[in-house]
Design an enzyme around this catalytic site. Sequence first.
Site, mmCIF file in Angstrom:
data_model
loop_
_atom_site.group_PDB
_atom_site.id
_atom_site.type_symbol
_atom_site.label_atom_id
_atom_site.label_comp_id
_atom_site.label_asym_id
_atom_site.label_seq_id
_atom_site.Cartn_x
_atom_site.Cartn_y
_atom_site.Cartn_z
ATOM 1 N N LYS A 121 -4.264 58.724 5.563
ATOM 2 C CA LYS A 121 -5.220 58.799 4.457
ATOM 3 C C LYS A 121 -5.025 57.622 3.512
ATOM 4 C CE LYS A 121 -4.461 60.643 0.663
ATOM 5 N NZ LYS A 121 -4.212 60.191 -0.760
ATOM 6 N N HIS A 133 3.550 59.856 16.707
ATOM 7 C CA HIS A 133 3.706 61.301 16.870
ATOM 8 C C HIS A 133 3.903 62.016 15.534
ATOM 9 C CE1 HIS A 133 4.755 60.066 20.985
ATOM 10 N NE2 HIS A 133 5.712 59.330 20.446
ATOM 11 N N ASN A 156 3.854 61.145 -1.029
ATOM 12 C CA ASN A 156 3.066 60.334 -1.959
ATOM 13 C C ASN A 156 2.665 61.059 -3.240
ATOM 14 O OD1 ASN A 156 1.475 61.958 -0.226
ATOM 15 N ND2 ASN A 156 -0.350 60.778 -0.726
ATOM 16 N N SER A 175 12.888 58.513 13.473
ATOM 17 C CA SER A 175 12.220 59.812 13.480
ATOM 18 C C SER A 175 12.693 60.725 12.359
ATOM 19 C CB SER A 175 12.465 60.507 14.826
ATOM 20 O OG SER A 175 11.929 59.756 15.881
ATOM 21 N N ARG A 210 21.330 60.242 4.697
ATOM 22 C CA ARG A 210 21.553 61.568 5.267
ATOM 23 C C ARG A 210 22.713 62.251 4.541
ATOM 24 N NH1 ARG A 210 22.624 59.102 11.086
ATOM 25 N NH2 ARG A 210 20.550 58.322 11.657
#
Length: 224
Positions: A121, A133, A156, A175, A210
């Site tokens: 978008k 994906h 966003n 990913s 992480r």
Amino acid sequence: MGCRSNPNILLGANSRQQLIDLDFILQNKIKDSLIKSGVTIYQPETVRVSYDTKVGKDTIIEPNVNIRKGVIIKNNVTVKSNTVLEGCIVDNESILGPSANIRPFTKIGKKVKVGNFVEIKNSIIGDASAVSHLSYIGDSSIGKKVNIGAGTITCNYDGKKKHQTVIKNNVFVGSNTSLLAPLYIGQNSIIGAGSVITKNVAPNTLAVGRSKQKNRKIIKKYNK
């Protein structure tokens, strides 16, 4: 003379069924015109195309595609099944879908791959980039030859305002990554899979965000 050659011009819409019948006639006319101009539409009876759609030569549109208002598709594009497009521009030799959702104010560059269950978008996707994906890209500017890994999302919206994510050329995003806008990622950078990125990333940088993994033994309790 005109009525004899095309009796449909006298048809009116005095009921919902008549409106549907007129829509069917218009859709056939639009799709027939595209096919004659060099567009391949598989199972055209399953495809819906807006009156203002522009499609270049040698483009392929697969079954169950919905092309809404304000779409420009250039040459040699493949739009795979169950894809929805609205208010967007798709440049030459790109592949969309299956089941992609390209929303308004999006520009897809040349030789771009937008894969299954990807929503884009108000974004620019640069030439030869891939969002293959299960990803959401919103309010973003993505450069050339960028790879967006499966499950990546641009965060966003902060609850009040929308913010932009900028990703420069040759970036690899691993990913299952969350990109918290506003955010800038410099060229040739790598984002480690499973990261939550909240700070800008300089060019030629590996960024990993992480939590530390902890492994603990499972102690089983048995009733006597």
